[in-house]
Design an enzyme around this catalytic site. Sequence first.
Site, short mmCIF file in Angstrom:
data_model
loop_
_atom_site.label_atom_id
_atom_site.label_comp_id
_atom_site.label_asym_id
_atom_site.label_seq_id
_atom_site.Cartn_x
_atom_site.Cartn_y
_atom_site.Cartn_z
N ASP A 157 0.82 -1.22 0.00
CA ASP A 157 0.00 0.00 0.00
C ASP A 157 0.85 1.27 0.00
O ASP A 157 2.03 1.24 0.34
CB ASP A 157 -0.88 0.05 1.26
N HIS A 191 3.92 -1.97 3.10
CA HIS A 191 3.85 -0.62 2.54
C HIS A 191 5.15 -0.30 1.81
O HIS A 191 6.22 -0.32 2.43
CB HIS A 191 3.59 0.42 3.65
#
Length: 356
Positions: free
Chosen positions: A142, A290
């Site tokens: 993400d 991430h």
Amino acid sequence: MRRFSVLMIAVGAVTVASVSVIAVTAKHFLGSTAVEMASTAKPELTTGSIEARWPKPGVERQPAVAEAAPEVAAPKVAVLDAEPAPEPEKRVVVAKPTCNNPNALGVSRTVQIDTTGGPGFGMSQYRDYDFLQPGEVVLTFDDGPWPVTTPMVLAALKAECLQATFFPIGKHATWHPEVLKQVIAAGHTVGSHTWSHQNLASKPPQEAKDEIEKGMSAVAMMAGTPISPFFRYPQLRQTADLKAYLAQRNVAAFSIDIDSEDFKIKKPDVLVRSTMAALKKKGKGIILMHDLHKWTALAVPELLAQLKANGYKVVHVRAKDTLATLPEYDAMVAAAMQPVKSSNARAISAVVQTVD
């Protein structure tokens, strides 16, 4: 637990104010496919508040047994014309990137997802479509694209001949389109993660919708090619209305099974041990990471090595169809990309002169 098969194919912001993470109860995860959690359940998994950790710009179930129906002799009828056999379903064929590492972990299988009706994936919130077998994982990232760190993640994935799923933030995509294009070129799946990573559950419905749509338009525009109708809620926070909206738009919602917690675990070795421990406990799942964090980028090569050493298999997810963005939001993003014009600007020659 209900298990349903999924069609498989053989081929492959920015504010500086810190915001505290708010624990979420099951009421945030309503909807026909959401998990109903008991009051004694553990708090929902969250990804943490992005604004407090953002780098600065520039720097399956068995059916019930029914009572057997009485046997009745079928009437004899004349067969006139046999109905033609149904045509085989058309599948999207995607060429797999070349793998030059004979010892690579590699993609074990690729699954194609029909996003009609907005199905949800990730057992922390959705349990209708548990498509992973024991020992299988899906790698997801993400909050990108981001310079340096996203390319580091891409390099680690390439070294092991792997494909992952990326959920970029729309605003980040407009800042770093060249990095997003690297993700696309490497054959990874790209979905979206809103325009500016706001907690949608706390927003008025129209603002939340705008965040979703503007983010999808921005990522698709900066990618220069249609993206997948895959979406992940920031901090995994959703509402019944927003889930229904994604269903209307035929966009699949992706939750998680294993949170690497790389928003707070900033040591690569600790991050790898923690993630592998969580995976061992669950046995399989969608892993959340991430790609804007340096420590995550540094941890990925060792994490992949540990997956290989422990016999895990990586599954790549693709969408059956591409995302259709909405023209009005495409226009919003295009307008935001235009330079600001000053109404009282003087001629350039009156402002800037060559003197030497």
